[in-house]
Each structure stands twice: as structure tokens, then as C-alpha cells.
Design a protein around this motif. Structure first.
Motif, mmCIF file in Angstrom:
data_model
loop_
_atom_site.group_PDB
_atom_site.id
_atom_site.type_symbol
_atom_site.label_atom_id
_atom_site.label_comp_id
_atom_site.label_asym_id
_atom_site.label_seq_id
_atom_site.Cartn_x
_atom_site.Cartn_y
_atom_site.Cartn_z
ATOM 1 N N ASP A 121 57.910 -37.642 9.891
ATOM 2 C CA ASP A 121 59.176 -36.967 10.144
ATOM 3 C C ASP A 121 59.004 -35.652 10.899
ATOM 4 O OD1 ASP A 121 60.703 -38.891 8.906
ATOM 5 O OD2 ASP A 121 60.340 -38.024 6.912
ATOM 6 N N LEU A 122 57.765 -35.324 11.283
ATOM 7 C CA LEU A 122 57.523 -34.062 11.971
ATOM 8 C C LEU A 122 58.257 -34.033 13.305
ATOM 9 C CD1 LEU A 122 55.927 -31.397 12.080
ATOM 10 C CD2 LEU A 122 54.106 -32.648 13.259
ATOM 11 N N ARG A 123 58.958 -32.911 13.533
ATOM 12 C CA ARG A 123 59.643 -32.773 14.816
ATOM 13 C C ARG A 123 58.629 -32.336 15.852
ATOM 14 N NH1 ARG A 123 63.121 -28.628 14.907
ATOM 15 N NH2 ARG A 123 64.423 -29.506 16.546
ATOM 16 N N PHE A 168 59.545 -30.347 29.286
ATOM 17 C CA PHE A 168 58.324 -30.865 28.682
ATOM 18 C C PHE A 168 57.622 -29.851 27.787
ATOM 19 C CE2 PHE A 168 59.074 -33.840 31.957
ATOM 20 C CZ PHE A 168 58.339 -34.986 31.701
ATOM 21 N N ILE A 169 58.152 -28.644 27.672
ATOM 22 C CA ILE A 169 57.423 -27.598 26.962
ATOM 23 C C ILE A 169 58.244 -27.062 25.792
ATOM 24 C CG2 ILE A 169 56.110 -26.964 29.012
ATOM 25 C CD1 ILE A 169 57.941 -24.582 29.385
ATOM 26 N N PRO A 170 57.570 -26.634 24.711
ATOM 27 C CA PRO A 170 58.278 -26.070 23.555
ATOM 28 C C PRO A 170 58.683 -24.621 23.798
ATOM 29 C CG PRO A 170 55.933 -26.054 23.151
ATOM 30 C CD PRO A 170 56.119 -26.743 24.475
ATOM 31 N N GLU A 171 59.631 -24.156 23.007
ATOM 32 C CA GLU A 171 60.040 -22.759 23.076
ATOM 33 C C GLU A 171 58.954 -21.871 22.483
ATOM 34 O OE1 GLU A 171 61.260 -19.961 24.255
ATOM 35 O OE2 GLU A 171 63.137 -21.094 24.456
ATOM 36 N N SER A 172 58.969 -20.592 22.840
ATOM 37 C CA SER A 172 58.007 -19.639 22.293
ATOM 38 C C SER A 172 58.168 -19.532 20.772
ATOM 39 C CB SER A 172 58.226 -18.253 22.918
ATOM 40 O OG SER A 172 57.671 -17.244 22.105
ATOM 41 N N PRO A 173 57.088 -19.737 19.999
ATOM 42 C CA PRO A 173 57.188 -19.634 18.535
ATOM 43 C C PRO A 173 57.660 -18.249 18.083
ATOM 44 C CG PRO A 173 55.104 -20.637 19.175
ATOM 45 C CD PRO A 173 55.737 -20.130 20.426
ATOM 46 N N ARG A 174 57.190 -17.213 18.744
ATOM 47 C CA ARG A 174 57.570 -15.857 18.326
ATOM 48 C C ARG A 174 59.053 -15.591 18.584
ATOM 49 N NH1 ARG A 174 52.187 -15.706 19.418
ATOM 50 N NH2 ARG A 174 50.925 -14.440 18.000
ATOM 51 N N LEU A 232 61.382 -17.937 18.517
ATOM 52 C CA LEU A 232 62.074 -18.720 17.488
ATOM 53 C C LEU A 232 62.042 -17.992 16.144
ATOM 54 C CD1 LEU A 232 60.732 -22.287 18.380
ATOM 55 C CD2 LEU A 232 63.067 -21.462 18.704
ATOM 56 N N ALA A 233 60.896 -17.382 15.815
ATOM 57 C CA ALA A 233 60.789 -16.635 14.557
ATOM 58 C C ALA A 233 61.734 -15.442 14.565
ATOM 59 C CB ALA A 233 59.346 -16.174 14.347
ATOM 60 N N LYS A 234 61.810 -14.752 15.675
ATOM 61 C CA LYS A 234 62.711 -13.603 15.789
ATOM 62 C C LYS A 234 64.169 -14.019 15.615
ATOM 63 C CE LYS A 234 64.166 -9.983 18.995
ATOM 64 N NZ LYS A 234 64.088 -9.467 20.378
ATOM 65 N N PHE A 287 60.191 -22.731 14.590
ATOM 66 C CA PHE A 287 59.078 -21.836 14.931
ATOM 67 C C PHE A 287 57.746 -22.426 14.471
ATOM 68 C CE2 PHE A 287 57.208 -18.784 11.694
ATOM 69 C CZ PHE A 287 56.081 -18.466 12.431
ATOM 70 N N GLU A 288 57.685 -22.923 13.232
ATOM 71 C CA GLU A 288 56.433 -23.480 12.716
ATOM 72 C C GLU A 288 56.062 -24.776 13.442
ATOM 73 O OE1 GLU A 288 56.819 -23.812 8.499
ATOM 74 O OE2 GLU A 288 56.714 -21.655 8.159
ATOM 75 N N THR A 289 57.066 -25.571 13.748
ATOM 76 C CA THR A 289 56.798 -26.823 14.460
ATOM 77 C C THR A 289 56.277 -26.551 15.863
ATOM 78 O OG1 THR A 289 58.550 -27.937 13.234
ATOM 79 C CG2 THR A 289 57.809 -28.991 15.256
ATOM 80 N N SER A 290 56.914 -25.607 16.563
ATOM 81 C CA SER A 290 56.474 -25.255 17.913
ATOM 82 C C SER A 290 55.038 -24.745 17.908
ATOM 83 C CB SER A 290 57.408 -24.184 18.489
ATOM 84 O OG SER A 290 56.965 -23.751 19.755
ATOM 85 N N LEU A 291 54.714 -23.887 16.966
ATOM 86 C CA LEU A 291 53.359 -23.354 16.870
ATOM 87 C C LEU A 291 52.361 -24.448 16.551
ATOM 88 C CD1 LEU A 291 51.710 -20.729 16.990
ATOM 89 C CD2 LEU A 291 52.023 -20.521 14.512
ATOM 90 N N GLN A 292 52.737 -25.390 15.659
ATOM 91 C CA GLN A 292 51.836 -26.488 15.302
ATOM 92 C C GLN A 292 51.520 -27.353 16.513
ATOM 93 O OE1 GLN A 292 50.753 -27.324 11.663
ATOM 94 N NE2 GLN A 292 49.216 -27.870 13.172
ATOM 95 N N VAL A 293 52.537 -27.616 17.311
ATOM 96 C CA VAL A 293 52.331 -28.421 18.522
ATOM 97 C C VAL A 293 51.412 -27.698 19.495
ATOM 98 C CG1 VAL A 293 53.484 -29.335 20.577
ATOM 99 C CG2 VAL A 293 54.470 -29.714 18.321
ATOM 100 N N LEU A 294 51.632 -26.408 19.687
ATOM 101 C CA LEU A 294 50.836 -25.646 20.639
ATOM 102 C C LEU A 294 49.385 -25.516 20.199
ATOM 103 C CD1 LEU A 294 53.453 -22.858 21.405
ATOM 104 C CD2 LEU A 294 52.554 -24.509 23.054
#
Length: 458
Positions: free
Chosen positions: A13-15, A189-195, A197-199, A206-213
Motif C-alpha cells: 500500500d506504499l504510495r 516523473f519526480i517527487p516533491e521536495s520532502p522538506r 512537504l514537511a513544512k 513527506f516521509e514517502t517522498s524521502l523514502q523514494v529518494l
């Protein structure tokens, strides 16, 4: 339960970013079977590198815009019957969308509109790309990946120089649209900046984007907690920073360093040299000035590539110091050569030697700039600005950079017509001050996380 445990328990189920379309999807087990190719991003850096290469198309567009003036200036002036002052003003206006206006130009109004429209896009690119790269890059790769921004700019400049040797200026303007035509679909094709998203409080994204990166097999717990602490600290202080708050060291010092480096980058005269390199080479007696200009563009790419490789090894301060010292020496050589040419006969061997010396000095200046003052000011700006003022402060720094870019471009041709020797002397004095500025005030950011850098200024 930690994020890592949740990831293992709910793998299906991970995004994840659907790499083939660039959109974010919540994927069930059936869709997961389509993601076999995404195993490559288990490597710590491949996903980040892919993101950097996509956004680097923006700076290529930036560089193409900057380099467009040099090989086309004489031809545009001739075809449209422009005066020198009209041509200078058009080249001075900041240079995505306006290429077609230029390509189909019937008079100066189309050129003004084209350059103006390009300026809006390039202004956004010049700030957004280095900040995005700094926020997604792992700590040990941030310097090299951040320098890809300036490397892409130099590639764009070189392509403009090269293509300008072979195609008419209207066709060259059409070719200028290609980087952005490729960039727009690439952004899906690219994720948003995790930082970012956290802000914005989007914790799951945010956690999903960071995990992918970082790769699906990488434990991101420490980095997640660091980012959360940094964002929480910034939120506690104030969600809105007033101008009176800029008196505090945590704000004014990084802002001073960021703006100072970006202003000094321009006041060193690099855009005057690059935009009017053909004119400079002609005044130095080089017969094939456009070919020489392309040679400078190619050398700039190589030097910036070397800087990209060195920045995470040697550090930012050392490269900035070497760069600014090298620019100072090079500009003194060029100034002296132009001064001395006024005292010798144009038919003498000494005049030819001085012409060669001035060209060598210009090339050495461009190489020195590319080793440090080209890529690193944008990198440091994106690293040291506090997260809660990054938008405002980054915009101010970018505005200052572009204002002085405009000022140098506007005055370079006039100054060169007045006195080439004096022009390069002025630029040399600025570069000498840059050495002092870097020595006294610029911090070393190598090997530190963005959160550690923010703590430095408290």
C-alpha cells in the motif's frame, strides 16, 4: 510504530511515484507487480540523480538564453536594422516562452517581449532548481548534485554558441524552446521536495517522498526526525517572519552571505565577458571570434564539471577562494594587455602577443569562475537559508543577482567602448574584494546537513 515498520507491514500500500508516468498513486498488489523496474531506485542515489537530471533541463534553458546574444548579436542588428543602443538594451533584458517571439520578430518590440517573457521563466528556474536539488540530495552528495545546476547552465551556453555558428538566429530561437518542451513532461516523473512537504504539514507525503529518494531499503528514521525537529523549531519561533526579525543573526547572517555571494558573482563581470565575448575577441584581434567564443563555452563546461566533482571533496570555501583569486589575477592580466596595446603599433609583433595574452586572460577568467564563483554561490544560498524564510530570502537573493546581472550586461558594452583596460580593472577589484568576503564571512557547508547548517547561525 516507526515509519520503517509501517513501510514493511504495508509494502503493497506504499504510495510511490509511478516512475513511468511521474504521478503519485496508492498502489495495490496488482499494480506493484508492474513496478519491477523500480528496483533500480533501491540504490541510494539513483532516484535523486534522475530527479536532478530532469530539473537540470531548466538551467540548460537558462544557459541557452544567456549564450544566445553572443553569436547572434551582429546578425540580428543587421537584419532588423537596429542601432547599437537598441541592440544593447535588448540583450540586457533578462532572458522560456519568448523564444517564438524572437524567432518571428519583425521589429524590436518582438525582441523586447521575447526577452522579457524568457526573463520570468529563467528567474524562477535560477532560484527553484538549486533549492530543490539541495533539499532532495543526500548530505554526502549535495555539493556535487547542487553544482549540476551551474554545469547545466554552461552546457546551455555552449550549445547556443555552437549552434549559433551554423544556424540563423531565428532557427536558433526555435531550438531554444526544446529544453522546456522536454522539461514540462519530465516534471511529472519526480517527487516533491520532502522538506517542503514537511513544512506544509503533509507528514505522510513527506516521509514517502524521502523514502523514494533514499531507496526503499534505506532506513530514513534519523533523517525524518531531524527534518521534523527543524520544521517544528521553525514553526514554534514564528510562521511569519517580519522585517524586524531580520535583525537577528540567524536570519541576517545567512541572508548577507547568500546575497553577497550572488551579487559579487555578477559584479565580477562574467556576464559582460560571456555576452560580449565575440566583441572582446574581435577587439583582441581574433579573426574567427564566434569560433573562439564556442571554445570558451566548451572550456567553461569542462571547468564546471571539474568543480562538480571536487566540491564535496575540497569544500566550498577552498574552491571559492581559488576561483576568486584566479579571476583577480586573470583580469589584471587582461587589463594590462589592453592598456599596453595602446602604446604599441597595431602592426608590431608586440601587439599580436598582447592580443594573445588578453585572450588567454579571458579564458583563464572563465575557467576560474567556473571552478567556484559560478556554481557555488547558488549552492550555498540554497543550503544556508533558514526554512521559514527561504522563500522570501531566496527571492531577495535571486532578485539581487538578476538586478546586478542586468546592470553588468547593460554597462559592459559601454565600458568596453570607453576603455577595455579600465573595464577589466574594475572587474578585477571586485574579484579581489570577493577573496576578502569569502575569507571573513562565508562558512564551510561541506559535510553538514541542512538542519545542522541552520543551527550554526543561532
Amino acid at each position: 510504530m516507526s515509519f520503517r515498520d509501517e513501510t514493511e507491514d504495508a509494502r503493497n500500500d506504499l504510495r510511490r511515484p509511478f516512475i513511468h508516468t511521474g504521478s503519485w498513486y496508492r498502489m495495490g498488489s496488482r499494480q506493484s507487480s508492474m513496478m519491477g523496474s523500480s528496483q533500480i531506485i533501491k540504490d541510494n542515489s539513483i532516484s535523486v540523480l534522475a530527479c536532478v537530471l530532469i530539473v537540470a533541463l531548466g538551467p540548460i534553458q537558462f544557459g541557452f538564453t544567456c549564450g544566445y546574444s553572443s553569436p547572434t548579436q551582429a546578425e540580428i542588428t543587421k537584419d532588423l536594422g537596429l542601432t547599437v543602443s537598441e541592440s544593447l538594451m535588448i540583450a540586457a533584458i533578462p532572458n522560456i516562452i519568448g523564444w517564438l517571439c524572437i524567432s518571428f520578430a519583425k521589429d524590436t518590440s518582438f525582441l523586447y517581449m521575447g526577452r522579457l517573457l524568457e526573463g520570468f521563466g529563467v528567474g524562477i528556474i535560477s532560484y527553484t532548481v538549486p533549492v530543490y536539488i539541495a533539499e532532495i540530495a543526500p548530505q554526502n552528495m549535495r555539493g556535487g548534485l547542487g553544482s549540476v545546476n551551474q554545469l547545466s547552465v554552461t552546457i546551455g551556453i555552449m550549445l547556443a554558441y555552437l549552434l549559433g555558428l551554423f544556424v540563423p538566429w531565428r532557427i536558433l530561437a526555435v531550438l531554444g524552446t526544446l529544453p522546456c518542451i522536454v522539461l514540462i513532461p519530465g516534471l511529472f516523473f519526480i517527487p516533491e521536495s520532502p522538506r517542503w512537504l514537511a513544512k506544509m504539514g503533509m507528514t505522510d507525503d513527506f516521509e514517502t517522498s524521502l523514502q523514494v529518494l533514499r531507496g526503499f531499503e534505506t532506513d530514513i528514521t534519523v533523517e525524518v526526525n531531524e527534518i521534523k525537529r527543524s520544521v517544528a523549531s521553525s514553526t514554534k519561533r514564528s510562521s511569519t517572519v517580519r522585517f524586524v526579525d531580520l535583525k537577528r543573526r540567524r536570519y541576517y547572517f545567512p541572508l548577507m552571505v547568500g546575497i553577497g555571494l550572488l551579487v559579487l558573482q555578477q559584479l565580477g563581470g562574467i556576464n559582460g565577458v560571456l555576452f560580449y565575448s565575440s566583441t572582446i575577441f574581435e577587439s583582441a584581434g581574433v579573426t574567427s571570434s564566434n569560433a573562439a567564443t564556442f571554445g570558451v563555452g566548451a572550456i567553461q563546461v569542462v571547468a564546471t564539471a571539474i568543480s562538480t566533482w571536487l566540491v564535496d571533496k575540497a569544500g566550498r570555501r577552498l574552491l571559492l577562494t581559488i576561483s576568486s583569486v584566479g579571476m583577480t589575477i586573470s583580469l589584471v592580466i587582461v587589463a594590462a594587455a589592453f592598456y599596453l596595446k595602446g602604446f604599441v603599433s597595431p602592426d608590431s609583433d608586440m601587439y599580436s602577443m598582447l592580443s594573445i595574452l588578453s585572450v588567454v586572460g579571458v579564458v583563464a577568467m572563465v575557467v576560474s569562475f567556473s571552478l567556484g564563483m559560478g556554481p557555488i554561490p547558488w549552492l550555498i544560498m540554497s543550503e544556508i537559508l533558514p526554512v521559514n524564510i527561504k522563500g522570501l530570502a531566496g527571492s531577495i537573493a535571486t532578485l539581487a543577482n538578476w538586478f546586478f546581472s542586468w546592470l553588468i550586461t547593460m554597462t559592459a558594452n559601454l565600458l568596453l567602448a570607453w576603455s577595455s583596460g579600465a573595464t577589466f580593472t574594475i572587474y578585477g577589484v571586485v574579484c579581489a574584494f570577493t577573496v576578502v568576503f569569502v575569507t571573513l564571512w562565508v562558512p564551510e557547508t561541506k559535510g553538514k546537513t541542512l538542519e545542522e547548517l541552520q543551527a550554526l547561525f543561532r
